[in-house]
Design a protein around this motif. Structure first.
Motif, short mmCIF file in Angstrom:
data_model
loop_
_atom_site.label_atom_id
_atom_site.label_comp_id
_atom_site.label_asym_id
_atom_site.label_seq_id
_atom_site.Cartn_x
_atom_site.Cartn_y
_atom_site.Cartn_z
N VAL A 165 -3.32 -1.62 8.33
CA VAL A 165 -4.09 -1.89 7.19
C VAL A 165 -4.71 -1.33 6.51
N GLU A 166 -5.99 -1.46 6.71
CA GLU A 166 -7.35 -1.03 6.80
C GLU A 166 -7.14 0.35 6.44
N MET A 167 -6.71 1.50 7.54
CA MET A 167 -6.71 2.31 7.47
C MET A 167 -5.92 3.11 6.34
N ALA A 168 -3.91 2.54 5.78
CA ALA A 168 -3.69 3.02 4.66
C ALA A 168 -4.93 2.37 3.44
N ARG A 169 -4.94 1.56 3.40
CA ARG A 169 -5.80 0.97 2.40
C ARG A 169 -6.58 2.15 1.78
N ARG A 170 -7.86 2.60 2.62
CA ARG A 170 -8.42 3.29 2.57
C ARG A 170 -7.69 5.07 2.22
N ILE A 171 -7.06 5.44 2.70
CA ILE A 171 -6.19 6.89 2.21
C ILE A 171 -6.13 6.53 0.98
N ARG A 172 -5.04 5.40 0.15
CA ARG A 172 -4.81 5.51 -0.81
C ARG A 172 -6.08 5.06 -2.06
N ALA A 173 -6.85 4.25 -1.41
CA ALA A 173 -7.82 4.24 -2.41
C ALA A 173 -8.67 6.10 -2.41
N ARG A 174 -8.67 6.36 -1.51
CA ARG A 174 -9.24 7.87 -1.65
C ARG A 174 -8.44 9.13 -2.57
N LEU A 175 -7.25 9.08 -2.10
CA LEU A 175 -6.57 9.44 -2.58
C LEU A 175 -6.64 9.39 -4.12
N ASP A 227 -12.82 5.49 7.17
CA ASP A 227 -13.23 6.42 5.99
C ASP A 227 -13.33 8.14 6.41
N ALA A 228 -13.14 8.00 7.64
CA ALA A 228 -13.76 9.55 8.09
C ALA A 228 -11.15 10.28 8.39
N ILE A 229 -11.15 9.60 8.60
CA ILE A 229 -8.98 9.22 7.85
C ILE A 229 -8.71 9.74 6.65
N ALA A 230 -9.17 8.79 5.46
CA ALA A 230 -9.09 8.98 4.21
C ALA A 230 -10.00 10.42 3.78
N GLU A 231 -11.22 11.38 4.42
CA GLU A 231 -11.58 12.34 3.84
C GLU A 231 -10.61 13.29 4.43
N ARG A 232 -9.74 12.81 5.97
CA ARG A 232 -9.07 14.49 6.45
C ARG A 232 -8.00 14.19 5.84
N MET A 233 -7.34 13.45 5.15
CA MET A 233 -6.45 13.21 4.68
C MET A 233 -6.36 13.87 3.20
N LEU A 234 -7.46 13.94 2.26
CA LEU A 234 -7.71 14.23 0.83
C LEU A 234 -7.87 15.76 1.03
N ARG A 235 -8.21 15.60 2.30
CA ARG A 235 -8.71 17.64 2.81
C ARG A 235 -7.63 18.23 2.85
N ILE A 259 0.61 -1.22 -0.28
CA ILE A 259 -0.23 0.13 0.07
C ILE A 259 0.57 1.14 -0.07
N VAL A 260 1.00 1.45 0.48
CA VAL A 260 3.00 2.60 0.80
C VAL A 260 3.54 2.42 -0.14
N THR A 261 4.26 3.42 0.36
CA THR A 261 5.33 4.16 -0.92
C THR A 261 6.45 4.79 -0.57
N SER A 262 6.78 4.85 0.78
CA SER A 262 8.19 4.52 1.89
C SER A 262 7.71 3.81 2.95
N LEU A 321 0.51 8.87 -6.28
CA LEU A 321 1.21 8.34 -5.30
C LEU A 321 2.78 7.90 -5.36
N ARG A 322 3.61 8.32 -5.16
CA ARG A 322 4.81 8.03 -4.93
C ARG A 322 5.93 8.73 -4.16
N PRO A 323 7.22 7.54 -4.00
CA PRO A 323 7.99 8.53 -3.50
C PRO A 323 8.65 9.45 -3.72
N PHE A 324 8.61 10.15 -2.60
CA PHE A 324 9.43 11.15 -2.27
C PHE A 324 10.38 11.51 -2.57
N VAL A 325 11.29 10.52 -2.77
CA VAL A 325 12.44 10.58 -3.08
C VAL A 325 12.95 9.96 -4.31
N ASP A 326 13.56 10.76 -4.65
CA ASP A 326 13.54 10.42 -6.70
C ASP A 326 14.05 8.37 -6.60
#
Length: 250
Positions: free
Chosen positions: A228-238, A188-196, A25-28, A245-250
């Motif tokens: 895991v579910e939290m990260a999955r929902r955030i990724r899906a919502r974004l 779900d609320a966290i995912a919306e919070r991160m989209l904001r 799920i994560v990029t870093s 979504l990509r790592p901040f390092v090159d």
């Protein structure tokens, strides 16, 4: 936007989090270095999985506090702190090389993270350690913290992060884990919070105020219940909103 998580924190028979699932799920990945959590075999396993997934790796350095999971405040001398951070980065660099990857950034953990956000002496000790080991590594720091300016003034690249599963005070600091409501759980609320956050550069504080938080990475703590579910929902919502979504390092 980058999504990061604290991984490699299992210790022997004591299992912490689900690294395999989070790495899908994560990029870093902020990988423990043995001071607050993690054993060499488990850390190496996590690094190998990160390399296979193409997930960027960072050293999750901490105070030497296995019993307290690195969340107890300490006041080491500058000589001790510089050496401790160098030791941890060096250890992870060796394991990362064996796993076919490399340490691209450093994210302090727990009490060390919160202390150096504001404490100039300890902050400069950590900066000194990074510059001594590899001046090209990126430092990950709390968005809005004085640490960001101190590190950039000494030539380090710095990336600011926001926390998906933590409540914020009105001044942009994190609510103490000792207080009610400090840790968030509604995926779900966290995912919306991160989209904001991504769309407006703001999050709602614990009192309901809009707080500016300029960040290039979002952290989901790997040891949080339902991480895991939290990260999955955030990724899906974004992704649904068209956020790349990509790592901040090159």
């Amino acid at each position: 936007m980058d999504i990061n998580s604290d991984l490699g924190e299992s210790f022997g028979a004591w299992r912490m989090g689900d690294d395999a699932a989070m790495l899908g799920i994560v990029t870093s990945a902020n990988v423990a270095c043995g001071f607050h959590a993690g054993d060499p075999a488990g850390i190496l396993e996590t690094l190998r999985a990160a390399a296979q997934r193409g997930v960027a790796v960072g050293a999750h350095v901490a105070y030497p506090d296995l019993v307290g999971f690195g969340r107890r405040n300490m006041d080491p001398t500058s000589q001790e702190l510089v050496a401790d951070v160098i030791y941890q980065i060096g250890s992870l660099q060796g394991l990362a090389a064996a796993a076919g990857t490399r340490v691209r950034y450093v994210k302090p953990h727990g009490a060390l993270y919160n202390t150096i956000a504001q404490d100039e002496r300890q902050a400069n000790d950590v900066i000194t350690a990074l510059l001594a080991v590899d001046p090209s590594v990126t430092l990950m720091a709390l968005a809005g913290a004085p640490l960001i300016g101190w590190a950039r003034a000494r030539g380090l690249r710095v990336v600011a992060e926001a926390f998906a599963d933590r409540a914020y005070n009105d001044d942009g600091s994190l609510v103490s884990r000792r207080l009610p409501g400090a840790v968030l759980h509604d995926a779900d609320a966290i995912a919306e919070r991160m989209l904001r956050l991504v769309q407006t550069g703001e999050v709602e504080s614990i009192t309901g105020r809009s707080v500016p938080v300029q960040a290039d990475s979002i952290c989901v703590h790997g040891d949080s219940p339902g991480a895991v579910e939290m990260a999955r929902r955030i990724r899906a919502r974004l992704e649904q909103a068209g956020v790349a979504l990509r790592p901040f390092v090159d």
